[in-house]
Design an enzyme around this catalytic site. Structure first.
Site, PDB file in Angstrom:
ATOM      1  N   PHE A 186      48.303  43.460  39.444  1.00  0.00           N
ATOM      2  CA  PHE A 186      47.181  42.567  39.746  1.00  0.00           C
ATOM      3  C   PHE A 186      46.942  42.533  41.260  1.00  0.00           C
ATOM      4  O   PHE A 186      47.888  42.404  42.035  1.00  0.00           O
ATOM      5  CB  PHE A 186      47.492  41.169  39.209  1.00  0.00           C
ATOM      6  N   ASP A 245      55.936  38.586  37.720  1.00  0.00           N
ATOM      7  CA  ASP A 245      54.769  37.727  37.544  1.00  0.00           C
ATOM      8  C   ASP A 245      54.542  37.557  36.031  1.00  0.00           C
ATOM      9  O   ASP A 245      54.386  38.546  35.308  1.00  0.00           O
ATOM     10  CB  ASP A 245      53.554  38.393  38.211  1.00  0.00           C
ATOM     11  N   TYR A 298      46.714  28.209  34.237  1.00  0.00           N
ATOM     12  CA  TYR A 298      45.409  28.065  33.572  1.00  0.00           C
ATOM     13  C   TYR A 298      45.126  29.096  32.481  1.00  0.00           C
ATOM     14  O   TYR A 298      44.081  29.066  31.870  1.00  0.00           O
ATOM     15  CB  TYR A 298      44.273  28.073  34.599  1.00  0.00           C
ATOM     16  N   LYS A 299      46.066  30.007  32.245  1.00  0.00           N
ATOM     17  CA  LYS A 299      45.833  31.018  31.206  1.00  0.00           C
ATOM     18  C   LYS A 299      46.422  30.525  29.880  1.00  0.00           C
ATOM     19  O   LYS A 299      45.897  29.588  29.289  1.00  0.00           O
ATOM     20  CB  LYS A 299      46.401  32.353  31.675  1.00  0.00           C
ATOM     21  N   ARG A 318      37.937  43.617  27.660  1.00  0.00           N
ATOM     22  CA  ARG A 318      39.252  42.993  27.468  1.00  0.00           C
ATOM     23  C   ARG A 318      39.141  41.811  26.509  1.00  0.00           C
ATOM     24  O   ARG A 318      38.261  40.962  26.658  1.00  0.00           O
ATOM     25  CB  ARG A 318      39.761  42.534  28.843  1.00  0.00           C
TER      26      ARG A 318
HETATM   27  C1  LIG Z   1      45.674  35.534  36.968  1.00  0.00           C
HETATM   28  C2  LIG Z   1      46.710  36.185  37.790  1.00  0.00           C
HETATM   29  C3  LIG Z   1      47.047  35.685  39.045  1.00  0.00           C
HETATM   30  C4  LIG Z   1      46.251  34.561  39.637  1.00  0.00           C
HETATM   31  O1  LIG Z   1      46.647  34.156  40.891  1.00  0.00           O
HETATM   32  P1  LIG Z   1      46.003  32.831  41.511  1.00  0.00           P
HETATM   33  O2  LIG Z   1      46.645  32.707  42.814  1.00  0.00           O
HETATM   34  O3  LIG Z   1      46.364  31.721  40.552  1.00  0.00           O
HETATM   35  O4  LIG Z   1      44.528  32.997  41.564  1.00  0.00           O
HETATM   36  C5  LIG Z   1      48.101  36.281  39.722  1.00  0.00           C
HETATM   37  N1  LIG Z   1      48.774  37.330  39.183  1.00  0.00           N
HETATM   38  C6  LIG Z   1      48.448  37.843  37.970  1.00  0.00           C
HETATM   39  C7  LIG Z   1      49.214  38.982  37.418  1.00  0.00           C
HETATM   40  C8  LIG Z   1      47.401  37.291  37.254  1.00  0.00           C
HETATM   41  O5  LIG Z   1      47.067  37.810  36.080  1.00  0.00           O
END
Ligand SMILES: *Cc1c(COP(=O)(O)O)cnc(C)c1O
Length: 409
Positions: A125, A196, A221-222, A368
């Protein structure tokens, strides 16, 4: 392929079927984007209303003690610990995933002072890679972020690596790593491992302690259904905590914040990684999402998630051979999403959203679809596949209105 009736029958024997009524879901919408923003639990607005009116409105600043607001980052953290196989004192809710990555990467480099490499993989990511790049820009030149292909990952873990930084489930393809073997390989080379969990926690059992993971971050939030921009969390294994330094040394990470002294002294254990004042309203919303999730069985969540994925793949592949599967077929290697390549993916997704089926598009060509087993039904998956295949058959996505790119895809 199965019939729509067979999908309905699968729903009647689903052990998680009653959870759906715990969520507010718009009518005539099939929501397959809980991996980006989880749905709203019915209890959340009620609880928030109470926190706002009684605790904020009436008890005002007394609430920090009276309602123990000051310890919510830890108490909400203990609930996340139960989802990710961690001890109650190993998880803290704070800040965003991005900021927590900075905290853990900076500390990890300090714990391995004779090593200069953060190792990650292509396709991780972007924020994970960007945060590493920002940190390295602050350090001396001989530090590097090494980004390798997945097939050379294992052999790239050598004695120059301070920390291996990976996302368990890839946001784009849904590929899932074998964390146990990766942690063993990293440790055999003296490297730390940082994982992560943004796309795994809440969607499947995660066992950080069992797999000897040193460090982890994740998103509220996911799959945790904590609400837009919910606070994130960080994990440091108990064995590392006392030596693990903090560099974002805010006042609430001080050993005695209300002494208001001039010099920073780190708090005990995880608490030193608490930087500033916790967002109480957002923590309250996250707490509701977690309580609901903890009522469910994570093995059942995982089983249903994979069954939903299998159904979607089968239905789509049987009707739309032009869609190329981007997700591993092997259930062990798959997260809770299914992705397909299509050269006009953006327009196809816009046409699908116009029909009430909400997934998302990820550049350059990925459609997705995320599966949230607490509120997605088998019949939803059947209908979504049906709609998607109809749109491809009719060429409806060619309409000009589906071509215009919005800021958030
Ligand atoms: C959604 C996501 C994030 C989000 O990071 P924020 O700092 O909360 O915006 C980070 N890493 C991964 C792998 C994600 O899927």
């Amino acid at each position: 392929m199965i019939s729509r009736n067979q999908a309905l029958i699968l729903d009647t024997s689903d052990p998680l079927k009653d959870f759906r009524q715990q969520f507010i879901l718009p009518e005539k919408t099939i929501y397959l984007d809980g991996n980006s923003l989880g749905a709203l639990p019915k209890r959340t607005p009620i609880y928030l209303q109470e926190i706002i009116q009684k605790q904020w409105g009436e008890d005002l600043i007394k609430s920090w003690n009276l309602h123990d607001w000051i310890h919510w980052p830890q108490t909400v953290g203990t609930k996340i610990a139960r989802l990710i196989g961690a001890k109650p004192n190993e998880v803290l809710v704070a800040d965003s995933t991005s900021i927590n990555l900075f905290k853990l990467l900076s500390g990890a480099l300090k714990l391995r002072p004779d090593r200069r490499t953060i190792l990650s993989e292509k396709g991780n990511f972007p924020t994970d890679l960007y945060m590493a790049q920002g940190l390295l820009a602050l350090l001396e030149k001989d530090y590097q972020l090494k980004i390798v292909n997945q097939d050379t990952l294992f052999k790239s873990i050598d004695s120059s690596v301070a920390v291996v930084m990976l996302t368990e489930v890839n946001y784009l393809t849904g590929h899932r790593h074998d964390l146990k073997t990766l942690a063993e390989t990293a440790h055999a080379q003296g490297a730390l491992i940082l994982v992560d969990l943004a796309h795994s926690a809440g969607a499947m059992p995660v066992d950080l302690n069992q797999n000897s993971i040193d460090l982890a971050v994740g998103c509220g939030y996911k799959y945790l259904n904590g609400g837009p921009g919910a606070p994130a969390y960080l994990y440091i294994s108990e064995a590392l905590q006392q030596t693990f330094p903090a560099f974002l040394t805010g006042w609430l990470g001080h050993a005695d914040p209300f002494a208001f002294t001039e010099n920073y002294v780190p708090a005990f254990g995880m608490n030193r990684h608490l930087c500033g004042t916790p967002p109480i309203l957002s923590l309250a919303a996250l707490d509701c999402g977690l309580d609901l999730l903890l009522e469910a069985n994570l093995q059942e969540i995982r089983q249903k998630s994979l069954a939903l994925g299998d159904l979607f793949i089968d239905q789509v592949e049987a009707q739309s051979p032009e869609l190329v599967l981007a997700t591993p077929r092997d259930p062990e290697r798959r997260g809770s999403q299914v992705s397909f390549h299509h050269p006009n993916g953006y327009a196809v997704m816009q046409a699908l959203i116009a029909q009430g089926v909400i997934g998302d598009f990820r550049s350059p060509d990925i459609l997705r679809f995320g599966f949230a087993p607490l509120y997605n039904r088998f019949v939803d998956i059947w209908d979504a596949a049906d709609q998607l295949c109809n749109i491809l058959k009719s060429g409806q996505w060619n309409e000009p209105k589906f071509q215009k790119r919005q800021t958030v895809t």
